[in-house]
Design an enzyme around this catalytic site. Structure first.
Site, PDB file in Angstrom:
ATOM      1  N   ASN A  88      -7.759   3.565   9.100  1.00 48.20           N
ATOM      2  CA  ASN A  88      -7.096   2.445   9.761  1.00 48.20           C
ATOM      3  C   ASN A  88      -7.282   2.445  11.274  1.00 48.20           C
ATOM      4  OD1 ASN A  88      -5.405   4.698   8.697  1.00 48.20           O
ATOM      5  ND2 ASN A  88      -3.976   3.970  10.252  1.00 48.20           N
TER       6      ASN A  88
ATOM      7  N   CYS B 121       2.258   2.093  12.682  1.00 49.17           N
ATOM      8  CA  CYS B 121       3.543   2.686  12.313  1.00 49.17           C
ATOM      9  C   CYS B 121       3.867   3.916  13.138  1.00 49.17           C
ATOM     10  CB  CYS B 121       3.580   3.013  10.839  1.00 49.17           C
ATOM     11  SG  CYS B 121       1.990   3.352  10.163  1.00 49.17           S
TER      12      CYS B 121
ATOM     13  N   SER C  37      -3.662  -3.488  -0.525  1.00 48.03           N
ATOM     14  CA  SER C  37      -2.501  -4.157   0.068  1.00 48.03           C
ATOM     15  C   SER C  37      -2.881  -5.585   0.443  1.00 48.03           C
ATOM     16  CB  SER C  37      -2.048  -3.384   1.302  1.00 48.03           C
ATOM     17  OG  SER C  37      -1.029  -4.092   1.962  1.00 48.03           O
ATOM     18  N   ALA C  38      -1.974  -6.522   0.215  1.00 51.62           N
ATOM     19  CA  ALA C  38      -2.287  -7.947   0.430  1.00 51.62           C
ATOM     20  C   ALA C  38      -2.304  -8.353   1.899  1.00 51.62           C
ATOM     21  CB  ALA C  38      -1.263  -8.802  -0.318  1.00 51.62           C
ATOM     22  N   HIS C  39      -1.406  -7.756   2.710  1.00 48.85           N
ATOM     23  CA  HIS C  39      -1.255  -8.316   4.058  1.00 48.85           C
ATOM     24  C   HIS C  39      -2.361  -7.918   5.021  1.00 48.85           C
ATOM     25  CE1 HIS C  39       0.526  -4.955   6.565  1.00 48.85           C
ATOM     26  NE2 HIS C  39       0.719  -4.457   5.371  1.00 48.85           N
TER      27      HIS C  39
ATOM     28  N   THR D 163      11.821  -6.796 -10.856  1.00 47.62           N
ATOM     29  CA  THR D 163      11.324  -8.162 -11.042  1.00 47.62           C
ATOM     30  C   THR D 163      10.092  -8.381 -10.168  1.00 47.62           C
ATOM     31  OG1 THR D 163      13.553  -8.929 -11.507  1.00 47.62           O
ATOM     32  CG2 THR D 163      11.962 -10.605 -10.817  1.00 47.62           C
TER      33      THR D 163
ATOM     34  N   GLY E 185       0.812  -1.207   0.000  1.00 45.50           N
ATOM     35  CA  GLY E 185       0.000   0.000   0.000  1.00 45.50           C
ATOM     36  C   GLY E 185       0.850   1.264   0.000  1.00 45.50           C
ATOM     37  N   THR E 186       1.930   1.247   0.752  1.00 44.58           N
ATOM     38  CA  THR E 186       2.794   2.426   0.847  1.00 44.58           C
ATOM     39  C   THR E 186       3.307   2.816  -0.536  1.00 44.58           C
ATOM     40  OG1 THR E 186       3.459   1.829   3.083  1.00 44.58           O
ATOM     41  CG2 THR E 186       4.935   3.306   1.872  1.00 44.58           C
TER      42      THR E 186
HETATM   43  N1  PLP Z   1      -2.897   2.693   3.946  1.00 45.79           N
HETATM   44  C1  PLP Z   1      -3.553   2.356   5.073  1.00 45.79           C
HETATM   45  C2  PLP Z   1      -4.867   2.974   5.374  1.00 45.79           C
HETATM   46  C3  PLP Z   1      -2.977   1.448   5.962  1.00 45.79           C
HETATM   47  O1  PLP Z   1      -3.613   1.125   7.081  1.00 45.79           O
HETATM   48  C4  PLP Z   1      -1.710   0.900   5.654  1.00 45.79           C
HETATM   49  C5  PLP Z   1      -1.031  -0.043   6.580  1.00 45.79           C
HETATM   50  O2  PLP Z   1      -1.046   0.118   7.767  1.00 45.79           O
HETATM   51  C6  PLP Z   1      -1.085   1.278   4.462  1.00 45.79           C
HETATM   52  C7  PLP Z   1      -1.716   2.171   3.636  1.00 45.79           C
HETATM   53  C8  PLP Z   1       0.275   0.756   4.078  1.00 45.79           C
HETATM   54  O3  PLP Z   1       0.176  -0.477   3.436  1.00 45.79           O
HETATM   55  P1  PLP Z   1       1.477  -1.433   3.392  1.00 45.79           P
HETATM   56  O4  PLP Z   1       1.692  -1.916   4.783  1.00 45.79           O
HETATM   57  O5  PLP Z   1       1.059  -2.531   2.439  1.00 45.79           O
HETATM   58  O6  PLP Z   1       2.593  -0.628   2.861  1.00 45.79           O
END
Ligand code: PLP
Length: 381
Positions: free
Chosen positions: A149, A321, A197-199, A235, A71-72
C-alpha cells in the site's frame, strides 16, 4: 479552493455508475437477502450477481467468494478463521503487511503460535531465501501481500505460493491494493485465499471479500445467522455488495487503459521529483502503475503533507491508518531505509480522474513548498 486528490491508495471516490446501481438498494429495495418474499428475492439475486462479478475479476468461481465488511475483516477471517481449526504452529507473514494482517498474526503469537516475519530487500521485494528458511520449519499459515500500500511494490506471490504449497503451508495474499491496478488471477497466484476491498476500486467503503479455496477448513469469526455459507454471519450489506460487484466489472473493463495512463502520469511526476532531488522508494522493483513513494532529505513527511494540503493537494504520509502516529513507516524500515529519511516519506497515489495538468500543478506547488520550508530551516539555523 478545489483540492486535488492524490491519495487513491487510501480510498477512491465512488464511481457514479456504481452509485446509480446502489441507490435502489439504499431505498425502496430494502429486502433482507435471507427473506422469502419478493423484496428478499430481489436482494438475494443482486448479491448473487455481485458474487459473480467479484469472482470474475479474479478468475474464481462465485461460490469461492465470502463477502465481508472490507479488507480488514477478510484478512482477519483468513488468519483467525484458519487458526481456529489448527493446533498452534508457525504463522509467517511478510514484514511489510498491512496492520490488519500483522495484528491478528500477533494475536496468534499470544495464543502460543510462532510468528515469523519474512524479510524484504532494499527494493521492497520479499526475500525468497527467507521464505525458504521459514518454510524449512513446519509452517501452517503464510501471508504475503500482492502489492504494498505504501511503495506499490508488487510481490512475486506466485513463487512464494508455489513454495508454500510444496511445504504444506496454507497461503494467503492481500490483493487489496493490486485489484483494479494490475491483473489479479486467483489460480495463477498459487494461493488458497485472497483478500479484496471495494473502496480501493471506486466502490463503496464497507465491502470486501475473502476469495477462498473451498476445501480449506476455514471457521467463521462472526457467527450468527449462517450467512455466506456459514463463514460470515450478519445481514448482507446489500447496497455495498452490489456496488462492489459493479466496481469490479468496471475495473476489469478498463484495467489496461487505466494502468497505461496512470503509469504515464507517474513517470511525469517522478521526472519532476527526481529533478527536485527526491529519493523514490521501491522504484527498482515492479510497482503498481499509480503509486509513487518519496522523500526529501531533511524535510519531514508530515510537514510536507500539511503544507501541500494548504496548497490544495491531498497526498498521504505512509499508510493512512498509521499516519496519526509519528513513527517512521515500518515498510521503509524493513527495506533498510534510515529512520531519518523514512520520516520524510510522502505517498502520492493517482486515480482514474487525475490529469497531466494536475500533476504539473502539484509539482509547481511542491517546488514552492520546498523552497519555503528550506528558507525557514535556513533562518532557524
Ligand atoms: N490491506 C491493504 C494492503 C490495504 O491497503 C488496506 C487499506 O488501507 C486494507 C487491507 C484494509 O482494507 P479495508 O479498508 O477495506 O478494511
Amino acid at each position: 479552493m478545489m483540492h486535488v486528490y492524490f491519495d487513491h491508495n487510501a480510498s477512491t471516490p465512488l464511481d457514479p455508475r456504481v452509485l446509480e446501481v446502489m441507490l435502489p438498494f439504499l431505498h425502496e429495495q430494502c429486502g433482507n437477502a435471507s427473506s422469502r418474499h419478493e423484496f428478499g428475492t430481489v436482494a438475494r439475486k443482486a448479491v448473487d450477481r455481485a458474487r459473480e462479478q467479484v469472482a470474475a475479476i479474479v478468475g474464481a468461481q462465485p461460490a469461492q467468494v465470502v463477502f465481508t465488511s472490507g479488507g480488514t475483516e477478510a484478512n482477519n477471517l483468513f488468519i483467525r478463521g484458519m487458526a481456529a481449526g489448527m493446533k498452534p504452529g508457525q504463522v509467517a507473514v511478510s514484514s511489510i503487511e498491512h496492520p490488519c494482517v500483522t495484528a491478528p498474526a500477533q494475536d496468534l503469537a499470544r495464543q502460543g503460535w510462532k510468528l515469523r516475519k519474512l524479510k524484504v530487500n532494499c527494493d521492497g521485494r520479499i526475500d525468497l531465501n527467507d521464505v525458504d528458511a521459514a518454510l524449512a520449519e513446519k509452517t501452517a499459515l503464510m501471508s504475503v501481500m500482492l502489492a504494498n500500500n505504501e511503495t506499490g511494490v508488487i510481490q512475486d506471490v506466485a513463487t512464494v505460493g508455489e513454495r508454500a504449497k510444496r511445504a504444506g503451508a496454507v497461503m494467503h495474499t492481500d490483493a487489496v491494493q493490486a485489484l483494479g491496478k494490475i491483473p489479479v488471477e486467483f489460480s495463477a497466484l498459487n494461493v488458497q485465499a485472497l483478500t479484496l476491498s471495494a473502496h480501493k476500486i471506486y466502490g463503496p467503503k464497507g465491502a470486501g471479500a475473502l476469495v477462498v479455496d473451498k476445501r480449506l477448513d476455514l471457521r467463521a469469526v462472526l457467527t450468527g445467522g449462517g450467512q455466506e455459507r456459514g463463514l460470515r454471519g450478519g445481514t448482507e450489506n446489500v447496497p455495498a455488495i452490489v456496488g462492489f460487484g459493479v466496481a469490479c466489472e468496471i475495473a476489469a473493463g478498463r484495467l489496461k487503459e487505466l494502468g497505461a495512463r496512470l503509469s504515464g502520469l507517474r513517470e511525469r511526476l517522478e521526472q519532476g521529483l527526481t529533478g527536485m532531488g527526491a529519493v523514490i522508494f521501491g522504484n527498482n522493483a515492479p510497482r503498481l502503475p499509480n503509486t509513487s513513494y518519496f522523500a526529501f532529505r531533511g524535510i519531514h513527511g508530515e510537514t510536507l503533507v500539511i503544507e501541500l494540503d494548504k496548497s490544495g493537494y491531498a497526498v498521504g504520509s505512509g499508510a493512512a491508518c498509521s499516519s496519526t502516529d509519528n513513527a517512521p513507516s515500518g515498510t521503509l524500515l524493513a527495506m533498510g531505509v534510515e529512520p531519518e529519511l523514512a520520516r520524510g516519506a510522502v505517498r502520492f497515489s493517482l486515480g482514474a480522474d487525475n490529469s497531466a495538468e494536475q500533476v504539473d500543478g502539484f509539482l509547481r506547488a511542491l517546488s514552492g513548498v520546498l523552497q519555503r520550508l528550506r528558507t525557514m530551516q535556513a533562518v532557524a539555523v
